[in-house]
Design a protein around this motif. Sequence first.
Motif, PDB file in Angstrom:
ATOM      1  N   LEU A 209       0.834  -1.207   0.000  1.00 19.39           N
ATOM      2  CA  LEU A 209       0.000   0.000   0.000  1.00 19.39           C
ATOM      3  C   LEU A 209       0.869   1.258   0.000  1.00 19.39           C
ATOM      4  O   LEU A 209       0.615   2.208  -0.739  1.00 19.39           O
ATOM      5  CB  LEU A 209      -0.904   0.011   1.227  1.00 19.39           C
ATOM      6  N   LEU A 210       1.909   1.232   0.837  1.00 21.43           N
ATOM      7  CA  LEU A 210       2.767   2.407   0.973  1.00 21.43           C
ATOM      8  C   LEU A 210       3.460   2.745  -0.343  1.00 21.43           C
ATOM      9  O   LEU A 210       3.504   3.901  -0.757  1.00 21.43           O
ATOM     10  CB  LEU A 210       3.807   2.156   2.073  1.00 21.43           C
ATOM     11  N   ILE A 211       3.975   1.711  -1.017  1.00 17.93           N
ATOM     12  CA  ILE A 211       4.730   1.979  -2.248  1.00 17.93           C
ATOM     13  C   ILE A 211       3.802   2.271  -3.412  1.00 17.93           C
ATOM     14  O   ILE A 211       3.984   3.238  -4.145  1.00 17.93           O
ATOM     15  CB  ILE A 211       5.640   0.776  -2.610  1.00 17.93           C
ATOM     16  N   GLU A 212       2.782   1.435  -3.579  1.00 17.09           N
ATOM     17  CA  GLU A 212       1.989   1.500  -4.809  1.00 17.09           C
ATOM     18  C   GLU A 212       0.805   2.463  -4.714  1.00 17.09           C
ATOM     19  O   GLU A 212       0.271   2.887  -5.729  1.00 17.09           O
ATOM     20  CB  GLU A 212       1.448   0.096  -5.172  1.00 17.09           C
ATOM     21  N   ARG A 213       0.332   2.735  -3.507  1.00 13.32           N
ATOM     22  CA  ARG A 213      -0.914   3.485  -3.408  1.00 13.32           C
ATOM     23  C   ARG A 213      -0.817   4.769  -2.583  1.00 13.32           C
ATOM     24  O   ARG A 213      -1.809   5.465  -2.450  1.00 13.32           O
ATOM     25  CB  ARG A 213      -2.008   2.579  -2.785  1.00 13.32           C
ATOM     26  N   SER A 214       0.333   5.061  -2.011  1.00 13.59           N
ATOM     27  CA  SER A 214       0.370   6.258  -1.154  1.00 13.59           C
ATOM     28  C   SER A 214       1.138   7.381  -1.841  1.00 13.59           C
ATOM     29  O   SER A 214       1.923   7.164  -2.772  1.00 13.59           O
ATOM     30  CB  SER A 214       1.024   5.946   0.188  1.00 13.59           C
ATOM     31  N   ARG A 215       0.898   8.570  -1.358  1.00 14.08           N
ATOM     32  CA  ARG A 215       1.577   9.745  -1.882  1.00 14.08           C
ATOM     33  C   ARG A 215       3.096   9.627  -1.656  1.00 14.08           C
ATOM     34  O   ARG A 215       3.894   9.914  -2.536  1.00 14.08           O
ATOM     35  CB  ARG A 215       1.028  10.955  -1.143  1.00 14.08           C
ATOM     36  N   TRP A 216       3.447   9.179  -0.435  1.00  8.49           N
ATOM     37  CA  TRP A 216       4.875   9.054  -0.126  1.00  8.49           C
ATOM     38  C   TRP A 216       5.538   8.035  -1.053  1.00  8.49           C
ATOM     39  O   TRP A 216       6.654   8.235  -1.532  1.00  8.49           O
ATOM     40  CB  TRP A 216       5.052   8.630   1.333  1.00  8.49           C
ATOM     41  N   GLY A 217       4.799   6.924  -1.305  1.00 10.64           N
ATOM     42  CA  GLY A 217       5.350   5.882  -2.172  1.00 10.64           C
ATOM     43  C   GLY A 217       5.624   6.402  -3.568  1.00 10.64           C
ATOM     44  O   GLY A 217       6.639   6.066  -4.188  1.00 10.64           O
ATOM     45  N   PHE A 218       4.713   7.237  -4.055  1.00 13.37           N
ATOM     46  CA  PHE A 218       4.923   7.814  -5.385  1.00 13.37           C
ATOM     47  C   PHE A 218       6.178   8.681  -5.397  1.00 13.37           C
ATOM     48  O   PHE A 218       7.020   8.575  -6.295  1.00 13.37           O
ATOM     49  CB  PHE A 218       3.696   8.639  -5.786  1.00 13.37           C
ATOM     50  N   LYS A 219       6.298   9.507  -4.345  1.00 14.08           N
ATOM     51  CA  LYS A 219       7.493  10.362  -4.262  1.00 14.08           C
ATOM     52  C   LYS A 219       8.759   9.510  -4.222  1.00 14.08           C
ATOM     53  O   LYS A 219       9.755   9.810  -4.886  1.00 14.08           O
ATOM     54  CB  LYS A 219       7.432  11.218  -2.999  1.00 14.08           C
ATOM     55  N   ALA A 220       8.699   8.438  -3.422  1.00 13.00           N
ATOM     56  CA  ALA A 220       9.879   7.578  -3.303  1.00 13.00           C
ATOM     57  C   ALA A 220      10.229   6.973  -4.653  1.00 13.00           C
ATOM     58  O   ALA A 220      11.404   6.866  -5.012  1.00 13.00           O
ATOM     59  CB  ALA A 220       9.624   6.472  -2.277  1.00 13.00           C
ATOM     60  N   GLN A 221       9.207   6.593  -5.414  1.00 13.82           N
ATOM     61  CA  GLN A 221       9.490   5.999  -6.722  1.00 13.82           C
ATOM     62  C   GLN A 221      10.100   7.020  -7.675  1.00 13.82           C
ATOM     63  O   GLN A 221      10.947   6.668  -8.499  1.00 13.82           O
ATOM     64  CB  GLN A 221       8.206   5.423  -7.322  1.00 13.82           C
ATOM     65  N   VAL A 222       9.659   8.269  -7.561  1.00 15.02           N
ATOM     66  CA  VAL A 222      10.267   9.310  -8.398  1.00 15.02           C
ATOM     67  C   VAL A 222      11.733   9.483  -8.018  1.00 15.02           C
ATOM     68  O   VAL A 222      12.611   9.567  -8.875  1.00 15.02           O
ATOM     69  CB  VAL A 222       9.509  10.649  -8.257  1.00 15.02           C
ATOM     70  N   VAL A 223      11.998   9.511  -6.700  1.00 22.31           N
ATOM     71  CA  VAL A 223      13.382   9.642  -6.234  1.00 22.31           C
ATOM     72  C   VAL A 223      14.221   8.483  -6.764  1.00 22.31           C
ATOM     73  O   VAL A 223      15.348   8.659  -7.221  1.00 22.31           O
ATOM     74  CB  VAL A 223      13.437   9.700  -4.685  1.00 22.31           C
ATOM     75  N   GLY A 224      13.639   7.278  -6.711  1.00 24.37           N
ATOM     76  CA  GLY A 224      14.360   6.105  -7.185  1.00 24.37           C
ATOM     77  C   GLY A 224      14.588   6.142  -8.688  1.00 24.37           C
ATOM     78  O   GLY A 224      15.621   5.696  -9.178  1.00 24.37           O
TER      79      GLY A 224
END
Lengths: 346, 302
Positions: A209-224
């Motif tokens: 949920l955190l990675i795929e569905r949360s705002r923070w997860g989206f930000k983290a994926q952009v950073v990655g």
Amino acid sequence: MKPADAATLPAPGKTPTRRFDPRDLLASAGWMKWAAPIATPFVIWLLLPVFAIDQQAVITRATPFILTALAVALPARAGLINVGGEGQLLIGAAAAGAFAKFAGDGIPLIAMVPLMMLAGAIGGLLWSGIAATLKNAFAVNETISTLLLNYVATLFLGYLIHGALKDKESFGFAIGEQIPESARLPQFGETTVHFGILIAIAVTAGVWLLIERSRWGFKAQVVGGNPEAARRGGIPVGKTVMVALLLGGGIAGLAGAIELCGIETRLQTGMATGFGYIGFLCSWMVAHRAAWIPAGATLLAAISVYGDNLQIDLGLPASTVYILMAAIVLVVLAYRGSSTGKAISR
Amino acid sequence: MIVDVITGAVRYGACVVFAAEGETVSERSGVVNLGTEGSMLTGALAAFAVTVWTGSPVIGALAGLLGGALPALLHAFLVIDRNADQLATGLSVTFLGLGVTSALGTGFVDEKISGFDPIAIPLLSEIPFFGDVLFNYDILTYVALLLGPALWWFMKKTRWGLILRATGESGDVVYAYGHSPRKVRYMAVTAGGALAGLGGAQLVLASTLNWVENITVGRGFVAVALVIFASWLPIRAALGALLFGAAVSLQLQLQARGVNVSAFLLGMTPYVLTLVVLAIASRGQAQRMPAGLKAVFAPGGT
């Protein structure tokens, strides 16, 4: 059209073909995308008796693997390589053991296990905090710092077991104190399977949920994906990286607490050896997708339990299973190519 | 005491010197090889096994070279031809090496060998203090001490050294210049693995003289850390490795002298020291890094 271009275009009437990718099969059926990661661990698990592998042992073994793999996958989505699961797990176990020894008296029965888990998670989190601080304040690459900290953690656990956390009644043996009965993870009925698997599955769902569905997860994926784009987009890169690494460490620490409360019941040197590294291999095997981690962990747990049998029957060391595990991951890495590795051709 | 610590620094640091120089060669071509740890292990076991069979440590050391080159060749294939992630592949290669050496090494755990004897250089080894510190080692340790300057000369003064460094900066330029960056990288990674294997050989043939599972305990990873600390310069990498050796030596000396500090805490010092020097040196290393490595080390933006 110039002849030079004609060579690079496909012949008329032919659609350009691309290499076969097994994932296309999944993409063609929408529901399978959901069902496959959930069904695969069960399929593997049901096939275990064919290879004479103990099904209950595989569940208890897969539990820490799921968590240590998540501890790699979560930071990996933010572009970090956390190889410190091994040390974070041990420090988590030590923190839980220390909690049971120094603060365990007088705690209500129902709160004991959750508090042990919390202590473990905090221990792992603080340990990964060293690597996170080294990265943010001193620009030390986290792959190398987490790797080196594993060796420090192993020695530190040894120090604690020989010193502050030593069981006074064990005489010569350097071994941790038995954790109280109330701190043990309950088991399912008459089986040897403890409740840790439920925690592991809950954490898997949470990380997904955190990675795929949360705002923070989206930000983290952009950073990655592209730290420079993230920075220009106003995402606090340093903070995101720090949080991802801390959460990863916390999850690995939780695995340590579960091992202590579910399997070991006392701290000892050599506990959970290699679990962090196997989690690393597991996460890379499934390309850091949280939903697939239980499947990968079940497979690696099956290999690991099978390895225990080999160890008893043939006298091979436990590390022998690394051969098969590493070979699987290398094949996956070779097949998939990479987004972070520089394209090297010619 | 000081003489003991310094000679110990050289003796325990020599295997890390080999690994760090090997990693320097590899990274200068644009490939990070965390399989260095695995190469050290396979090199160590190959050297030990061959020495047990033949009784000759020289043939053993050659086997160590070969044993270290094989995992590196696998790493080279995966990252160069298959474009796999360099850090993950290197670690997986290390685990493969750990598994293989653990399984094949069980039969060698109880074996004993007579490895390389120290060769005291006549006259020079008679000098007080410096004689012991510089001129009383086994042959592989002398090689290790000369390796840093030799590699510096190779990279700075020879044509092939220039091509190696250029490959790490920009493969396209090397290609335009008429050389194959792919071939250069293959050779650099394999040679780097062979050097790490020789480091493993030095460890078992001149230092421990026995075999146990996972005998290197992270020295290959330390070597990778030291290469970053050394800004990819060979002589500095050798000095860093000797510093690590000094930490190992110092903690062993303190233990032997019965200092009232836990052996476990003392055992941490080499790793903690490596982390500390890395923390001091890492900031600003991005400018000195071979341009080809930026894609590997860049994630996270530091």
